[in-house]
Design a protein around this motif. Structure first.
Motif, PDB file in Angstrom:
ATOM      1  N   ILE A 136      31.029  -2.937 -79.746  1.00  0.00           N
ATOM      2  CA  ILE A 136      29.837  -3.052 -80.590  1.00  0.00           C
ATOM      3  C   ILE A 136      28.668  -2.352 -79.898  1.00  0.00           C
ATOM      4  O   ILE A 136      27.880  -1.655 -80.518  1.00  0.00           O
ATOM      5  CB  ILE A 136      29.430  -4.528 -80.809  1.00  0.00           C
ATOM      6  N   GLY A 137      28.559  -2.580 -78.601  1.00  0.00           N
ATOM      7  CA  GLY A 137      27.446  -2.085 -77.810  1.00  0.00           C
ATOM      8  C   GLY A 137      27.444  -2.809 -76.481  1.00  0.00           C
ATOM      9  O   GLY A 137      28.493  -3.276 -76.013  1.00  0.00           O
TER      10      GLY A 137
ATOM     11  N   GLY B 225      28.383   7.769 -78.797  1.00  0.00           N
ATOM     12  CA  GLY B 225      28.975   8.922 -79.459  1.00  0.00           C
ATOM     13  C   GLY B 225      29.861   8.536 -80.626  1.00  0.00           C
ATOM     14  O   GLY B 225      30.575   9.380 -81.176  1.00  0.00           O
ATOM     15  N   ASP B 226      29.809   7.265 -81.036  1.00  0.00           N
ATOM     16  CA  ASP B 226      30.573   6.779 -82.179  1.00  0.00           C
ATOM     17  C   ASP B 226      29.772   7.082 -83.447  1.00  0.00           C
ATOM     18  O   ASP B 226      28.687   6.524 -83.656  1.00  0.00           O
ATOM     19  CB  ASP B 226      30.802   5.275 -82.040  1.00  0.00           C
ATOM     20  N   PRO B 227      30.256   7.975 -84.318  1.00  0.00           N
ATOM     21  CA  PRO B 227      29.469   8.377 -85.495  1.00  0.00           C
ATOM     22  C   PRO B 227      29.231   7.255 -86.491  1.00  0.00           C
ATOM     23  O   PRO B 227      28.406   7.410 -87.403  1.00  0.00           O
ATOM     24  CB  PRO B 227      30.312   9.498 -86.111  1.00  0.00           C
ATOM     25  N   ARG B 228      29.926   6.150 -86.337  1.00  0.00           N
ATOM     26  CA  ARG B 228      29.696   5.029 -87.245  1.00  0.00           C
ATOM     27  C   ARG B 228      28.327   4.399 -87.007  1.00  0.00           C
ATOM     28  O   ARG B 228      27.790   3.712 -87.886  1.00  0.00           O
ATOM     29  CB  ARG B 228      30.812   3.993 -87.101  1.00  0.00           C
TER      30      ARG B 228
ATOM     31  N   GLU C 206      27.048  -5.375 -69.995  1.00  0.00           N
ATOM     32  CA  GLU C 206      28.485  -5.462 -70.253  1.00  0.00           C
ATOM     33  C   GLU C 206      28.780  -5.078 -71.700  1.00  0.00           C
ATOM     34  O   GLU C 206      27.993  -5.354 -72.610  1.00  0.00           O
ATOM     35  CB  GLU C 206      28.978  -6.880 -69.968  1.00  0.00           C
ATOM     36  N   THR C 207      29.927  -4.470 -71.926  1.00  0.00           N
ATOM     37  CA  THR C 207      30.314  -4.066 -73.274  1.00  0.00           C
ATOM     38  C   THR C 207      30.755  -5.270 -74.091  1.00  0.00           C
ATOM     39  O   THR C 207      31.632  -6.028 -73.672  1.00  0.00           O
ATOM     40  CB  THR C 207      31.440  -3.029 -73.228  1.00  0.00           C
ATOM     41  N   ALA C 208      30.135  -5.436 -75.244  1.00  0.00           N
ATOM     42  CA  ALA C 208      30.534  -6.476 -76.192  1.00  0.00           C
ATOM     43  C   ALA C 208      31.457  -5.849 -77.229  1.00  0.00           C
ATOM     44  O   ALA C 208      31.307  -4.679 -77.585  1.00  0.00           O
ATOM     45  CB  ALA C 208      29.312  -7.076 -76.866  1.00  0.00           C
ATOM     46  N   ARG C 209      32.412  -6.642 -77.721  1.00  0.00           N
ATOM     47  CA  ARG C 209      33.433  -6.112 -78.618  1.00  0.00           C
ATOM     48  C   ARG C 209      33.586  -6.989 -79.860  1.00  0.00           C
ATOM     49  O   ARG C 209      33.329  -8.192 -79.830  1.00  0.00           O
ATOM     50  CB  ARG C 209      34.769  -6.000 -77.882  1.00  0.00           C
TER      51      ARG C 209
ATOM     52  N   ILE D 140      22.593  -7.484 -78.857  1.00  0.00           N
ATOM     53  CA  ILE D 140      23.420  -6.323 -78.521  1.00  0.00           C
ATOM     54  C   ILE D 140      22.601  -5.034 -78.642  1.00  0.00           C
ATOM     55  O   ILE D 140      21.868  -4.858 -79.618  1.00  0.00           O
ATOM     56  CB  ILE D 140      24.626  -6.212 -79.479  1.00  0.00           C
ATOM     57  N   ARG D 141      22.746  -4.126 -77.674  1.00  0.00           N
ATOM     58  CA  ARG D 141      22.305  -2.745 -77.880  1.00  0.00           C
ATOM     59  C   ARG D 141      23.404  -2.061 -78.682  1.00  0.00           C
ATOM     60  O   ARG D 141      24.427  -1.649 -78.137  1.00  0.00           O
ATOM     61  CB  ARG D 141      22.138  -2.011 -76.549  1.00  0.00           C
ATOM     62  N   LEU D 142      23.203  -1.938 -79.960  1.00  0.00           N
ATOM     63  CA  LEU D 142      24.275  -1.471 -80.835  1.00  0.00           C
ATOM     64  C   LEU D 142      24.622  -0.011 -80.559  1.00  0.00           C
ATOM     65  O   LEU D 142      23.753   0.862 -80.543  1.00  0.00           O
ATOM     66  CB  LEU D 142      23.868  -1.631 -82.298  1.00  0.00           C
ATOM     67  N   GLY D 143      25.889   0.245 -80.322  1.00  0.00           N
ATOM     68  CA  GLY D 143      26.393   1.604 -80.206  1.00  0.00           C
ATOM     69  C   GLY D 143      25.896   2.394 -79.019  1.00  0.00           C
ATOM     70  O   GLY D 143      26.008   3.620 -79.008  1.00  0.00           O
ATOM     71  N   ARG D 144      25.365   1.707 -77.998  1.00  0.00           N
ATOM     72  CA  ARG D 144      24.830   2.436 -76.853  1.00  0.00           C
ATOM     73  C   ARG D 144      24.969   1.613 -75.577  1.00  0.00           C
ATOM     74  O   ARG D 144      25.176   0.401 -75.619  1.00  0.00           O
ATOM     75  CB  ARG D 144      23.378   2.842 -77.099  1.00  0.00           C
ATOM     76  N   ASP D 145      24.835   2.310 -74.434  1.00  0.00           N
ATOM     77  CA  ASP D 145      25.041   1.654 -73.144  1.00  0.00           C
ATOM     78  C   ASP D 145      23.737   1.053 -72.630  1.00  0.00           C
ATOM     79  O   ASP D 145      22.700   1.084 -73.310  1.00  0.00           O
ATOM     80  CB  ASP D 145      25.659   2.626 -72.137  1.00  0.00           C
ATOM     81  N   ALA D 146      23.794   0.534 -71.385  1.00  0.00           N
ATOM     82  CA  ALA D 146      22.632  -0.157 -70.822  1.00  0.00           C
ATOM     83  C   ALA D 146      21.453   0.771 -70.600  1.00  0.00           C
ATOM     84  O   ALA D 146      20.310   0.311 -70.465  1.00  0.00           O
ATOM     85  CB  ALA D 146      23.025  -0.836 -69.511  1.00  0.00           C
TER      86      ALA D 146
END
Length: 660
Positions: free
Chosen positions: A468-469, A437-440, A389-392, A425-431
């Motif tokens: 977040i990821g 694709g977030d350049p940050r 699930e996407t964490a924010r 969290i998997r930072l900046g990426r999916d499962a």
């Protein structure tokens, strides 16, 4: 050969080795009244001390009496600072990828870099690009050296141009020019005719010769803190570096202030306690929290930007003014004020949907038993979700730590913002480990293209609700509220939408022990437990919140005891709420809160045995007892209580007889 040459040069230049005494006392120079958000860079010249504040975007001067005067505002997450021979300040404007100059009158100009654009281009100063530069230093010729942190390069600005001296791709390798490799270099200093680099990600101190040759002075492949000979010394994450007139090298390393002494056999020594905290007095016992900037004054004092404590500290030969508890309390975030800063939301979508709370602040992690030190306090709030699930982000913040993302690919992968932290969290990426694709989120890949690391540069901003990821197999966000070392109870500090609880804690039992931890049992001839001398009371209990499954076991918010007369109505003592988790205690207090046998974690049985006669509330920790000698002999009732944050209280009465 390089090491031998360094020893000869250092001794001949200083002429004294370690004869000049190191500072003896730690004190607080400025910031007691919250003048800083995050002091970071330090420069000292001509008796004047200059500080950058990354959170508030200012450069300031600190006077000897501790007064703070803003020189320039509106800077983009300023970091390292130095002073040119002309008197102009040079600042690494990390958040805007530029190197800026500030005149004595406060006028700003871009010396090099493109405002808001990151890249790796050398060339004309106004066409060159940087990627989150943090460290700066200058020599007597006016050349400006830059630790171009997230490009993993060391650059120089001279004659209106920028060129790369050493480094390129991220890595760990000595060599010459582009053949050398750095990992997140942050601090830089002039040393003889060479450069010193705090190579943070590699846990090393590196040297760059005038011809671009890079060699390792200290540190190794292991991240740890070990003093001794250079060849065997270890560093954790060196972040800032300075050199005094004796050519002694001072390094900030995690929470430690360390020195490399130029003796015949050079050694590394840790000057302070090395643990996170806030403590003045003898330097050997002093504590800091992520110190980020260091400079040596003209009289040999050492000025330190103590970032997480939001103070400017001084190591000196003279006794200065120590920080007080009142000072520390003024600098601590107040939960009510913290709640008011931004609207509350949960770390998932929809933002107001109530989620299951799976862990609270203060719970023991690991198993407490004699000889086992692998136990600690849970420092946040576990909020359950689904795998992938996407964490924010729950609040709008910008990254301030040079290394904010840690533990890549592990179950404890995290990002630490100034006042909030997010773990698992998997930072900046999916499962599937595909980047958003977030350049940050700046990823590193190995030669096969596999992701091996992610960095989120200092100065990067995120808004509440942005992803977040995704959740890893831990299936929850571990949400931390408060600055590191000053964490608050997130239930109180965030007031998440719709959160409620009408379930009182569950008490499983109460046990009594004498001062030597010998168990006190009920007499076979009496229902009353006979107590004498100093007594310990241990409460076994757990909490649950509305919506929790029956298997869920949460820690208490508070626990205590009270003595009553025989009928249980007449108060013989005040109510002692001795154990309270409004704020995070130091992990050294675990054994004051929990008795042996307590344990919890992701698997297995959860047991919380609270020593309710001890006192633990934030920074206040002390061993206490129920002293029967303070009361007249006779029959009494001891009431032991367990409370949650929402005011629900459970209690258990035990009939006792106090005897001499």
């Amino acid at each position: 050969m390089l090491m031998a040459a360094w020893v000869m040069v250092s001794i001949s230049c200083s002429g004294q080795g370690d004869e000049v005494k190191l500072p003896s006392f730690a004190s607080t120079l400025a910031g007691r009244n919250a003048e800083f958000g995050e002091p970071f860079g330090v420069a000292h010249t001509g008796g004047r001390t200059f500080i950058t504040d990354g959170e508030r975007g200012v450069a300031a001067e600190v006077t000897p009496d501790g007064s703070v005067r803003t020189i320039a505002a509106g800077l983009g997450t300023p970091s390292g600072i130095t002073v040119l021979p002309s008197g102009e300040l040079v600042i690494a404007e990390t958040g805007r990828h530029t190197i800026v100059g500030v005149s004595p009158g406060g006028e700003k100009r871009i010396i090099a870099g493109a405002d808001g654009i990151h890249g790796t281009a050398d060339g004309l100063a106004n066409e060159a690009t940087f990627n989150g530069p943090i460290g700066v230093a200058c020599d007597e010729k006016g050349r400006i050296f830059v630790a171009d942190t997230y490009n993993d390069r060391i650059r120089v600005i001279e004659d209106g141009r920028v060129r790369t001296i050493a480094g390129g791709e991220i890595g760990s390798m000595d060599g010459t020019g582009s053949g050398a490799r750095f990992d997140t270099p942050t601090g830089i200093a002039i040393w003889h005719n060479k450069l010193l680099v705090a190579d943070t990600g590699n846990s090393r101190i590196r040297v760059i010769e005038p011809d671009g040759t890079v060699w390792t002075l200290a540190g190794g492949a292991t991240s740890d803190r070990r003093d001794g000979m250079l060849s065997s010394s270890l560093f954790v994450a060196p972040s800032a570096i300075a050199v005094d007139s004796e050519y002694r090298i001072f390094v900030l390393d995690g929470n430690a202030v360390r020195v490399i002494l130029p003796d015949i056999f050079p050694t590394v020594r840790t000057l302070n306690d090395g643990e996170r905290g806030l403590r003045d007095g003898a330097v050997s016992g002093s504590r800091f929290s992520r110190p980020s900037g260091i400079a040596v004054s003209t009289n040999g004092d050492i000025v330190v930007a103590d970032s997480e404590n939001r103070l400017v500290r001084l190591l000196s030969h003279e006794v200065g003014t120590p920080v007080t508890q009142d000072d520390a309390d003024r600098l601590r975030d107040d939960p009510a004020e913290f709640r008011s800063r931004q609207p509350a939301r949960w770390p998932y979508d929809p933002p107001a949907a109530v989620r299951d709370v799976a862990g609270t602040l203060g719970e023991i992690r690991g198993e407490l038993r004699p000889g086992n030190d692998q136990v600690w306090f849970h420092n946040g709030l576990d909020i359950a979700g689904s795998y992938g699930e996407t964490a924010r982000f729950v609040r709008t913040e910008k990254v301030l730590r040079p290394v904010a993302a840690e533990n890549f690919g592990s179950l404890r992968e995290l990002i630490r913002m100034p006042t909030l932290g997010y773990i698992h969290i998997r930072l900046g990426r999916d499962a599937s480990d595909r980047p958003f694709g977030d350049p940050r989120f700046q990823f590193t890949r190995d030669s096969s293209g596999k992701l091996i690391n992610v960095r989120v540069p200092r100065g990067t901003e995120f808004s509440a609700g942005e992803p977040i990821g995704t959740l890893n197999p831990m299936n929850h966000v571990h949400l931390i509220a408060g600055r590191p070392g000053r964490e608050m109870n997130a239930i109180d500090a965030l007031a998440l939408p719709g959160i409620s609880d009408d379930r009182a804690p569950t008490i499983l039992g109460v046990r009594f022990y004498d001062a030597n931890w010998r168990s006190i049992e009920t007499s076979k001839t009496s229902a009353r437990i006979k107590l004498s001398g100093k007594v310990r009371i241990v409460l076994r209990a757990y909490d649950q919140m509305t919506g929790n499954s029956e298997r869920r076991r949460l820690g208490l918010f508070k626990a205590g005891w009270q003595l009553f007369g025989r009928d249980g109505r007449d108060e013989a003592s005040p109510l002692h709420w001795n154990i309270t988790f409004a704020r995070m205690p130091d992990n050294s207090a675990v054994r004051y809160v929990y008795a042996d046998g307590s344990h919890s974690g992701a698997t297995g049985e959860t047991i919380f045995d609270y020593i309710v006669t001890n006192f633990v509330n934030g920074d206040e920790v002390r061993e206490e007892f129920f002293d029967t000698g303070s009361f007249a002999p006779g029959e009494y009732t001891i009431r032991v209580l367990a409370g949650d944050h929402f005011g629900n209280i459970a209690s258990k009465d035990i009939a006792v007889e106090l005897i001499r």
